[in-house]
Design an enzyme around this catalytic site. Structure first.
Site, PDB file in Angstrom:
ATOM      1  N   ASP A   1       0.854  -1.193   0.000  1.00  0.00           N
ATOM      2  CA  ASP A   1       0.000   0.000   0.000  1.00  0.00           C
ATOM      3  C   ASP A   1       0.889   1.242   0.000  1.00  0.00           C
ATOM      4  OD1 ASP A   1      -3.223   0.515   0.950  1.00  0.00           O
ATOM      5  OD2 ASP A   1      -1.823   2.198   1.080  1.00  0.00           O
ATOM      6  N   ILE A   2       0.514   2.230  -0.796  1.00  0.00           N
ATOM      7  CA  ILE A   2       1.311   3.456  -0.942  1.00  0.00           C
ATOM      8  C   ILE A   2       1.256   4.310   0.330  1.00  0.00           C
ATOM      9  CG2 ILE A   2      -0.482   5.015  -1.871  1.00  0.00           C
ATOM     10  CD1 ILE A   2       1.535   5.695  -4.125  1.00  0.00           C
TER      11      ILE A   2
ATOM     12  N   ASN B   1     -12.852  -3.269   2.550  1.00  0.00           N
ATOM     13  CA  ASN B   1     -13.765  -2.135   2.661  1.00  0.00           C
ATOM     14  C   ASN B   1     -14.743  -2.219   1.493  1.00  0.00           C
ATOM     15  OD1 ASN B   1     -12.526  -1.011   4.936  1.00  0.00           O
ATOM     16  ND2 ASN B   1     -10.993   0.040   3.697  1.00  0.00           N
TER      17      ASN B   1
ATOM     18  N   GLY C   1     -15.206   3.425   3.688  1.00  0.00           N
ATOM     19  CA  GLY C   1     -13.838   3.847   3.405  1.00  0.00           C
ATOM     20  C   GLY C   1     -13.272   3.325   2.104  1.00  0.00           C
ATOM     21  N   GLN C   2     -14.100   2.659   1.282  1.00  0.00           N
ATOM     22  CA  GLN C   2     -13.561   2.186  -0.004  1.00  0.00           C
ATOM     23  C   GLN C   2     -13.329   3.377  -0.929  1.00  0.00           C
ATOM     24  OE1 GLN C   2     -15.887  -0.791  -2.130  1.00  0.00           O
ATOM     25  NE2 GLN C   2     -14.189  -1.244  -3.524  1.00  0.00           N
TER      26      GLN C   2
ATOM     27  N   HIS D   1      -9.953  -5.354  -3.425  1.00  0.00           N
ATOM     28  CA  HIS D   1      -8.626  -5.542  -2.826  1.00  0.00           C
ATOM     29  C   HIS D   1      -8.791  -5.959  -1.387  1.00  0.00           C
ATOM     30  CE1 HIS D   1      -9.861  -1.306  -2.578  1.00  0.00           C
ATOM     31  NE2 HIS D   1      -9.298  -1.289  -1.382  1.00  0.00           N
TER      32      HIS D   1
ATOM     33  N   HIS E   1      -6.920  -5.841   2.095  1.00  0.00           N
ATOM     34  CA  HIS E   1      -5.797  -5.264   2.842  1.00  0.00           C
ATOM     35  C   HIS E   1      -5.260  -6.359   3.765  1.00  0.00           C
ATOM     36  CE1 HIS E   1      -6.825  -0.835   2.241  1.00  0.00           C
ATOM     37  NE2 HIS E   1      -8.012  -1.374   1.974  1.00  0.00           N
TER      38      HIS E   1
HETATM   39  P1  AMP Z   1      -9.675   1.389   0.150  1.00  0.00           P
HETATM   40  O1  AMP Z   1      -9.707   2.722   0.862  1.00  0.00           O
HETATM   41  O2  AMP Z   1     -10.097   0.216   0.984  1.00  0.00           O
HETATM   42  O3  AMP Z   1     -10.390   1.460  -1.181  1.00  0.00           O
HETATM   43  O4  AMP Z   1      -8.135   1.113  -0.123  1.00  0.00           O
HETATM   44  C1  AMP Z   1      -7.439   1.667  -1.192  1.00  0.00           C
HETATM   45  C2  AMP Z   1      -5.992   1.635  -0.794  1.00  0.00           C
HETATM   46  O5  AMP Z   1      -5.215   1.807  -1.973  1.00  0.00           O
HETATM   47  C3  AMP Z   1      -5.576   2.740   0.169  1.00  0.00           C
HETATM   48  O6  AMP Z   1      -5.065   2.146   1.362  1.00  0.00           O
HETATM   49  C4  AMP Z   1      -4.511   3.518  -0.597  1.00  0.00           C
HETATM   50  O7  AMP Z   1      -3.455   3.951   0.215  1.00  0.00           O
HETATM   51  C5  AMP Z   1      -4.051   2.489  -1.618  1.00  0.00           C
HETATM   52  N1  AMP Z   1      -3.518   3.031  -2.857  1.00  0.00           N
HETATM   53  C6  AMP Z   1      -4.041   4.005  -3.629  1.00  0.00           C
HETATM   54  N2  AMP Z   1      -3.284   4.219  -4.716  1.00  0.00           N
HETATM   55  C7  AMP Z   1      -2.255   3.316  -4.641  1.00  0.00           C
HETATM   56  C8  AMP Z   1      -1.128   3.035  -5.476  1.00  0.00           C
HETATM   57  N3  AMP Z   1      -0.890   3.685  -6.617  1.00  0.00           N
HETATM   58  N4  AMP Z   1      -0.279   2.056  -5.074  1.00  0.00           N
HETATM   59  C9  AMP Z   1      -0.481   1.392  -3.918  1.00  0.00           C
HETATM   60  N5  AMP Z   1      -1.524   1.617  -3.100  1.00  0.00           N
HETATM   61  C10 AMP Z   1      -2.398   2.569  -3.452  1.00  0.00           C
END
Ligand code: AMP
Ligand code: ZN
Length: 116
Positions: A32-33, A89, A95-96, A102, A104
């Site tokens: 995760d970024i 999520n 929070g999605q 995906h 986590h």
């Molecule tokens: P959600 O909020 O459950 O939809 O999770 C989306 C997740 O994607 C968040 O934790 C972000 O930090 C992560 N995210 C968004 N863009 C990227 C990216 N380019 N590379 C890796 N993680 C990312």
């Protein structure tokens, strides 16, 4: 089944860079970024599904592969024995923010319950 406007489809295709930790037959896992724990890896299906319920409805067996692969990530990260949290999520209210399924994988620290 790629969605040209989907960030995570672009990561699967290699069009957007990511720190990939595992390439599975049906899934890809990357860090995760914006990590919320020492281990914070996202495990996504190669195919585009907006969320877990949609994947369950349309692709029998995909979630099994996702959970198996998420566990393999936890083992590789060394958090399987201390414990890890698998989070889907679902919906903006939960929070999605990325509408490509995906999981986590969170671990490496104590995780409170209930989550915030
Ligand atoms: P959600 O909020 O459950 O939809 O999770 C989306 C997740 O994607 C968040 O934790 C972000 O930090 C992560 N995210 C968004 N863009 C990227 C990216 N380019 N590379 C890796 N993680 C990312
Ligand atoms: Zn997608």
């Amino acid at each position: 089944m790629a969605d040209p406007d989907c960030l995570f489809c672009k990561i699967v295709e290699g069009e957007v860079p990511a720190e990939i930790v595992r390439q599975g037959e049906r899934t890809v896992a990357f860090r995760d970024i914006n990590p919320q724990a020492p281990t914070h890896v996202l495990v996504i299906p190669r195919d585009h599904h907006p969320d877990a319920a949609s994947a369950a409805a349309h692709d029998s067996g995909l979630l099994d592969a996702l959970v198996r692969d998420a566990h393999e990530v936890a083992v590789a990260e060394g958090v399987d024995e201390t414990g890890y949290r698998l989070v889907f999520n679902t919906g903006a209210g939960a929070g999605q923010t990325v509408f490509h399924l995906h999981a986590h994988v969170l671990g490496g620290r104590g995780l409170n319950w209930p989550p915030g």
